[in-house]
Design a protein around this motif. Structure first.
Motif, PDB file in Angstrom:
ATOM      1  N   ASP A  25       0.696  -0.943  -0.428  1.00 14.52           N
ATOM      2  CA  ASP A  25       0.211   0.128   0.230  1.00 14.52           C
ATOM      3  C   ASP A  25       1.048   1.605   0.075  1.00 14.52           C
ATOM      4  O   ASP A  25       0.208   2.416  -0.118  1.00 14.52           O
ATOM      5  CB  ASP A  25      -0.659  -0.037   0.796  1.00 14.52           C
ATOM      6  CG  ASP A  25      -0.443  -0.412   2.334  1.00 14.52           C
ATOM      7  OD1 ASP A  25       1.135  -0.079   2.798  1.00 14.52           O
ATOM      8  OD2 ASP A  25      -0.707  -0.189   3.740  1.00 14.52           O
ATOM      9  N   GLY A  26       2.197   1.101   0.152  1.00 15.50           N
ATOM     10  CA  GLY A  26       3.036   2.184   0.287  1.00 15.50           C
ATOM     11  C   GLY A  26       4.041   1.974   0.862  1.00 15.50           C
ATOM     12  O   GLY A  26       4.188   0.735   1.217  1.00 15.50           O
ATOM     13  N   ASN A  55      -2.019   7.137   3.910  1.00 16.19           N
ATOM     14  CA  ASN A  55      -2.766   7.031   3.770  1.00 16.19           C
ATOM     15  C   ASN A  55      -4.021   7.090   4.323  1.00 16.19           C
ATOM     16  O   ASN A  55      -5.450   6.734   4.183  1.00 16.19           O
ATOM     17  CB  ASN A  55      -3.590   5.707   2.917  1.00 16.19           C
ATOM     18  CG  ASN A  55      -2.632   4.017   3.685  1.00 16.19           C
ATOM     19  OD1 ASN A  55      -2.611   4.488   5.340  1.00 16.19           O
ATOM     20  ND2 ASN A  55      -2.466   2.883   3.300  1.00 16.19           N
ATOM     21  N   GLN A  57      -3.419   5.684   7.148  1.00 16.87           N
ATOM     22  CA  GLN A  57      -3.861   4.291   8.253  1.00 16.87           C
ATOM     23  C   GLN A  57      -2.256   4.126   8.931  1.00 16.87           C
ATOM     24  O   GLN A  57      -0.898   4.481   8.877  1.00 16.87           O
ATOM     25  CB  GLN A  57      -3.882   3.178   7.091  1.00 16.87           C
ATOM     26  CG  GLN A  57      -5.159   2.621   6.976  1.00 16.87           C
ATOM     27  CD  GLN A  57      -6.305   2.755   8.674  1.00 16.87           C
ATOM     28  OE1 GLN A  57      -6.861   2.374   9.097  1.00 16.87           O
ATOM     29  NE2 GLN A  57      -7.530   4.195   7.411  1.00 16.87           N
ATOM     30  N   ARG A  69       1.449   4.231   6.856  1.00 16.95           N
ATOM     31  CA  ARG A  69       1.489   3.472   5.930  1.00 16.95           C
ATOM     32  C   ARG A  69       0.937   4.321   5.002  1.00 16.95           C
ATOM     33  O   ARG A  69       0.242   4.857   4.585  1.00 16.95           O
ATOM     34  CB  ARG A  69       0.447   2.382   6.346  1.00 16.95           C
ATOM     35  CG  ARG A  69       0.437   1.548   7.120  1.00 16.95           C
ATOM     36  CD  ARG A  69      -0.176   0.181   7.195  1.00 16.95           C
ATOM     37  NE  ARG A  69       0.239  -0.499   5.831  1.00 16.95           N
ATOM     38  CZ  ARG A  69       1.652  -1.425   5.876  1.00 16.95           C
ATOM     39  NH1 ARG A  69       1.813  -1.785   7.183  1.00 16.95           N
ATOM     40  NH2 ARG A  69       1.679  -2.242   4.767  1.00 16.95           N
ATOM     41  N   GLY A  70       1.248   3.607   3.765  1.00 15.99           N
ATOM     42  CA  GLY A  70       0.558   4.154   2.653  1.00 15.99           C
ATOM     43  C   GLY A  70       1.172   5.118   1.779  1.00 15.99           C
ATOM     44  O   GLY A  70       0.499   6.204   1.378  1.00 15.99           O
ATOM     45  N   ARG A  72       3.073   8.078  -0.248  1.00 14.19           N
ATOM     46  CA  ARG A  72       3.900   8.407  -1.998  1.00 14.19           C
ATOM     47  C   ARG A  72       5.221   8.400  -1.839  1.00 14.19           C
ATOM     48  O   ARG A  72       6.118   8.945  -0.680  1.00 14.19           O
ATOM     49  CB  ARG A  72       3.518   8.922  -2.417  1.00 14.19           C
ATOM     50  CG  ARG A  72       1.167   8.897  -2.639  1.00 14.19           C
ATOM     51  CD  ARG A  72       0.820   9.515  -3.058  1.00 14.19           C
ATOM     52  NE  ARG A  72       0.627  11.062  -2.259  1.00 14.19           N
ATOM     53  CZ  ARG A  72       0.263  11.323  -1.044  1.00 14.19           C
ATOM     54  NH1 ARG A  72      -0.643  10.604  -0.502  1.00 14.19           N
ATOM     55  NH2 ARG A  72       0.543  12.810  -0.716  1.00 14.19           N
ATOM     56  N   ALA A 304      -2.039  -5.636   1.578  1.00 16.15           N
ATOM     57  CA  ALA A 304      -1.162  -4.290   1.884  1.00 16.15           C
ATOM     58  C   ALA A 304       0.402  -5.054   1.983  1.00 16.15           C
ATOM     59  O   ALA A 304       1.212  -4.103   1.638  1.00 16.15           O
ATOM     60  CB  ALA A 304      -1.525  -3.778   2.708  1.00 16.15           C
ATOM     61  N   CYS A 305       0.336  -6.075   2.151  1.00 14.87           N
ATOM     62  CA  CYS A 305       1.915  -7.008   2.156  1.00 14.87           C
ATOM     63  C   CYS A 305       1.953  -7.710   1.049  1.00 14.87           C
ATOM     64  O   CYS A 305       1.381  -8.578   1.004  1.00 14.87           O
ATOM     65  CB  CYS A 305       2.070  -7.735   3.332  1.00 14.87           C
ATOM     66  SG  CYS A 305       3.659  -7.938   3.537  1.00 14.87           S
TER      67      CYS A 305
END
Length: 382
Positions: A25-26, A55, A57, A69-70, A72, A304-305
């Motif tokens: 997820d980045g 994101n 999270q 998480r997430g 960019r 996500a992983c």
């Protein structure tokens, strides 16, 4: 400028703020709050940064860290700048990598835990180049609370009330005199490297004979009971389902309740320091100490992983009330969410689940190739 690491299959090291890891997820950016504590301003700033640059999270880890998480790739540097402004990370990447320090939960300014941690942080440059997963636990409160938390070098209370330095995996510790704690810890870290510890990567796997000056003679005190959600002397302890919280939910909590700071723990529980009573039970958090989710561990899973081949947390949430004992649902054999054995273990493999009992992720399974429906039916949760 340090470039982010983007290879999601790198193993044997832990990401941090200066060395993020690419997930499904980045980018994953880990934050190690000094003394395991975020002020209200820092927590609100972290939530804003996680929403703007990631994101939204946030994960709490077994080392009492936070993971945004997430993120960019073009937002990584602005995120770093925001974390620096909040004083949540070290400006020196080497110091940040070495600041892998677990802290006893109920420390107060001037006590032994606070004193030792502050000195250790000031002397991080004196540590040797340690393997990426090596960490420290400063557990110098009246009763040890970090006994089951991951650490390689532990300063903790002895039965006599004095402090000891204990190498992880050893039953006994080295007696310490006041003011020498960090000197001895740094010396033991150098011994670990000089005696070949880097090859074993963790202290518990390193069976070299301790040096003569570090003869271990003293048992630690009995550990305290595990922290549970509910009222706490500092305010309120709240559980995080599988260690995950949305930045928006944490922001709402901070704005609704009289919280002045948040303390991280190695479990899926945070301690909210509060100036007054909570007005409500926040729906996004666990407030019931009997919640079965508290006995379940699940990594982020697919998609996500990139290593995971199965979904994990939705299954764990449905399954937890039907499992007696501990539950671990792992997206792959690495078992990132739980290192210790669990009563029930489900490990993802090629899009399906392997079932094992009293085992770790990736252990020899009792049953292989199950899908989610079969698992739920097997435990009467369908």
């Amino acid at each position: 400028m340090t470039a982010p690491v983007t290879n999601g299959v790198v193993k044997g090291w832990c990401p941090d703020a200066w060395r993020p890891m690419m997930a499904g997820d980045g980018l994953l950016v880990r934050v190690r709050p000094p003394l395991g504590r975020l002020t209200r301003v820092q927590a609100l700033g972290l939530c804003e940064a996680a929403t703007r640059h990631g994101n939204g999270q946030i994960d709490a880890t077994t080392r009492a860290n936070l993971q945004i998480r997430g993120v960019r790739e073009d937002s990584w540097r602005p995120l770093i700048d925001a974390l620096l402004d909040l004083a949540l990370i070290e400006p020196d990447p080497v110091r940040e990598a070495r600041a892998n320090i677990l802290v006893a939960l109920e420390w107060c300014v001037g006590d032994d835990t606070h004193r030792v941690v502050e000195e250790l942080r000031a002397r991080l440059s004196e540590l040797p180049d340690l393997p990426g997963k090596v960490g420290f636990a400063i557990d110098a409160g009246p009763t040890p609370v970090l006994r089951d938390a991951p650490a390689d070098f532990r300063i903790e209370r002895a039965m006599s009330g004095s402090l000891i330095l204990r190498a992880d995996g050893r039953d006994l510790g080295i007696p310490l005199s006041h003011g020498t704690e960090v000197d001895r810890l740094i010396a033991l870290a150098h011994w670990f490297v000089d005696s070949g510890g880097r090859a074993n990567k963790r202290m518990a796997r390193h069976d070299a004979l301790l040096p003569e000056w570090a003869t271990a003679t003293t048992p630690p005190a009995f550990a305290a009971t595990a922290l549970e959600p509910g009222p706490h002397p500092l305010g309120m302890a709240l559980g995080l389902p599988f260690g995950r919280i949305a930045a928006t939910a944490l922001t709402r909590l901070l704005e609704a309740e009289p919280i002045c700071a948040i303390r991280m723990t190695p479990w899926h529980v945070v301690i909210c320091e509060a100036d007054g009573p909570f007005q409500a039970n926040p729906a996004e958090f666990i407030t019931d100490p009997s919640s079965p989710v508290l006995h379940a561990d699940a990594c982020v899973g697919a998609p996500a992983c990139p290593q995971a081949t199965v979904e994990t947390r939705a299954l764990a949430h449905r399954l937890a009330p039907h499992v007696a004992g501990s539950l671990h649902v792992s997206g792959c054999a690495k078992g990132c969410a739980r290192a210790a054995p669990a009563d029930i273990v489900l490990t993802g493999r090629k899009g399906r689940y392997d079932l094992a009992y009293a085992a770790r992720a990736g252990s020899l399974p009792a049953v292989t190739g199950l899908d989610a429906a079969q698992i739920l039916a097997h435990f009467g949760a369908a």
